[in-house]
Design a protein around this motif. Sequence first.
Motif, PDB file in Angstrom:
ATOM      1  N   TRP A 104       0.816  -1.206   0.000  1.00  0.00           N
ATOM      2  CA  TRP A 104       0.000   0.000   0.000  1.00  0.00           C
ATOM      3  C   TRP A 104       0.854   1.262   0.000  1.00  0.00           C
ATOM      4  O   TRP A 104       0.334   2.368   0.174  1.00  0.00           O
ATOM      5  N   GLY A 105       2.162   1.101  -0.163  1.00  0.00           N
ATOM      6  CA  GLY A 105       3.037   2.259  -0.202  1.00  0.00           C
ATOM      7  C   GLY A 105       3.369   2.819   1.165  1.00  0.00           C
ATOM      8  O   GLY A 105       3.831   3.948   1.286  1.00  0.00           O
ATOM      9  N   SER A 147     -10.691  -0.014   3.087  1.00  0.00           N
ATOM     10  CA  SER A 147     -11.393   1.035   2.338  1.00  0.00           C
ATOM     11  C   SER A 147     -10.719   2.379   2.553  1.00  0.00           C
ATOM     12  O   SER A 147     -10.569   3.184   1.620  1.00  0.00           O
ATOM     13  N   LEU A 148     -10.290   2.636   3.801  1.00  0.00           N
ATOM     14  CA  LEU A 148      -9.595   3.887   4.088  1.00  0.00           C
ATOM     15  C   LEU A 148      -8.268   3.966   3.332  1.00  0.00           C
ATOM     16  O   LEU A 148      -7.923   5.003   2.751  1.00  0.00           O
ATOM     17  N   LEU A 149      -7.523   2.860   3.322  1.00  0.00           N
ATOM     18  CA  LEU A 149      -6.243   2.838   2.600  1.00  0.00           C
ATOM     19  C   LEU A 149      -6.462   3.009   1.099  1.00  0.00           C
ATOM     20  O   LEU A 149      -5.671   3.669   0.413  1.00  0.00           O
ATOM     21  N   THR A 150      -7.533   2.414   0.593  1.00  0.00           N
ATOM     22  CA  THR A 150      -7.855   2.572  -0.826  1.00  0.00           C
ATOM     23  C   THR A 150      -8.160   4.031  -1.152  1.00  0.00           C
ATOM     24  O   THR A 150      -7.677   4.582  -2.153  1.00  0.00           O
ATOM     25  N   GLU A 151      -8.959   4.665  -0.311  1.00  0.00           N
ATOM     26  CA  GLU A 151      -9.296   6.074  -0.527  1.00  0.00           C
ATOM     27  C   GLU A 151      -8.056   6.949  -0.420  1.00  0.00           C
ATOM     28  O   GLU A 151      -7.865   7.896  -1.210  1.00  0.00           O
ATOM     29  N   LEU A 152      -7.193   6.644   0.540  1.00  0.00           N
ATOM     30  CA  LEU A 152      -5.947   7.404   0.688  1.00  0.00           C
ATOM     31  C   LEU A 152      -5.072   7.253  -0.544  1.00  0.00           C
ATOM     32  O   LEU A 152      -4.508   8.238  -1.057  1.00  0.00           O
ATOM     33  N   ARG A 153      -4.982   6.031  -1.045  1.00  0.00           N
ATOM     34  CA  ARG A 153      -4.177   5.784  -2.244  1.00  0.00           C
ATOM     35  C   ARG A 153      -4.760   6.529  -3.454  1.00  0.00           C
ATOM     36  O   ARG A 153      -4.032   7.120  -4.250  1.00  0.00           O
ATOM     37  N   GLY A 158      -0.511   9.373  -6.449  1.00  0.00           N
ATOM     38  CA  GLY A 158       0.802   8.791  -6.710  1.00  0.00           C
ATOM     39  C   GLY A 158       1.873   9.171  -5.711  1.00  0.00           C
ATOM     40  O   GLY A 158       3.031   8.827  -5.874  1.00  0.00           O
ATOM     41  N   ASP A 159       1.503   9.899  -4.636  1.00  0.00           N
ATOM     42  CA  ASP A 159       2.517  10.294  -3.664  1.00  0.00           C
ATOM     43  C   ASP A 159       3.058   9.111  -2.876  1.00  0.00           C
ATOM     44  O   ASP A 159       4.162   9.157  -2.354  1.00  0.00           O
ATOM     45  N   LEU A 160       2.265   8.041  -2.768  1.00  0.00           N
ATOM     46  CA  LEU A 160       2.736   6.851  -2.069  1.00  0.00           C
ATOM     47  C   LEU A 160       3.514   5.966  -3.021  1.00  0.00           C
ATOM     48  O   LEU A 160       3.046   5.638  -4.099  1.00  0.00           O
ATOM     49  N   ASN A 161       4.701   5.584  -2.617  1.00  0.00           N
ATOM     50  CA  ASN A 161       5.568   4.774  -3.472  1.00  0.00           C
ATOM     51  C   ASN A 161       5.852   3.439  -2.803  1.00  0.00           C
ATOM     52  O   ASN A 161       6.593   3.375  -1.826  1.00  0.00           O
ATOM     53  N   PRO A 162       5.256   2.347  -3.290  1.00  0.00           N
ATOM     54  CA  PRO A 162       5.491   1.043  -2.668  1.00  0.00           C
ATOM     55  C   PRO A 162       6.966   0.666  -2.680  1.00  0.00           C
ATOM     56  O   PRO A 162       7.661   0.867  -3.653  1.00  0.00           O
ATOM     57  N   ALA A 163       7.426   0.140  -1.569  1.00  0.00           N
ATOM     58  CA  ALA A 163       8.799  -0.359  -1.472  1.00  0.00           C
ATOM     59  C   ALA A 163       8.725  -1.876  -1.544  1.00  0.00           C
ATOM     60  O   ALA A 163       8.673  -2.568  -0.535  1.00  0.00           O
ATOM     61  N   ALA A 164       8.691  -2.404  -2.740  1.00  0.00           N
ATOM     62  CA  ALA A 164       8.390  -3.820  -2.952  1.00  0.00           C
ATOM     63  C   ALA A 164       9.435  -4.754  -2.361  1.00  0.00           C
ATOM     64  O   ALA A 164       9.155  -5.922  -2.117  1.00  0.00           O
TER      65      ALA A 164
END
Length: 295
Positions: A104-105, A147-153, A158-164
């Motif tokens: 989720w970044g 749902s909250l994380l989805t809305e935030l994303r 694009g400000d959240l950058n997943p660190a895979a």
Amino acid sequence: MKLTLRSNLSSEEHVVPFTVYTVGMEQQSAISRLEGFSAHQLLITASGKGRVHLLGQNKWDIIEENTVLYIPGGFPNEYVPVADGDWLVAFVSFHGSAIARASWGLGDAPSVIPVRSAARLLELVERIWNHSGADYDTWTASELLFSLLTELRKQSSGDLNPAALLRPAPETSRSSTVLKAAKFLQDYMHRDISIAHLAEQVGYSQKQLTRLFLQTFQTTPLQYLRLVRLTAGQLLLETNESLSIGQIARHVGMEPTYFTREFRRAYGVVPGEYRLIKAQEAREAARSGNAPRRI
């Protein structure tokens, strides 16, 4: 609107990728957590402004309306309202592995995330709150957190950058009831905590919880809370010269007079004397190159 703190201490944390630990909405007071919080936090500004200082920074970041502050668990931080009583914050804290968070970044570094509108996020926080505390529903609360994380994303553009490549966090002993209760006392030492309420939250009687604390820590829950508060006060005296004794006492959830009396009982000197001693030791250590000692 105010949503009083609700906690879910008895949750099965590994049933779903994320489980809600605490949730609420309130006028945010000054908080100093030198060892971080035991869970990952999302702080959503509903109105007003706050300032946050994170480990490794020499500056304070301003947190305004329509801004979400993410602080990973265990990350030292402190935050204060710009003006007393003028920073309304909704918060959700949760447990989850590093891989789940990375997807989720949300990695191991804090983030200040601007959003287009916090209204939908605040609505979801309220719905999570409705399914927490005495009415805790693991599945529904976790579903709403997703749902909250989805809305935030969606809103972060694009400000959240997943660190895979983040590796999973090591397993902890959170499944132990007494350790959960102890962590809760550490996280919320600044509040007026009722041991009766704490016992109810973890599903034990006060007598049973006291026996567990004595077996694990050789002290009662109230004595443990006192130790946590005094230790935090000791660190604040050493690291925050700008804070008065009264401010430090309130930071750790004690009345100034009681804090002074208990500090002297524990360390042999009153807080003001302790601060002078540590300052003198620091000056001498700087001259000699030796580290100052702890009382």
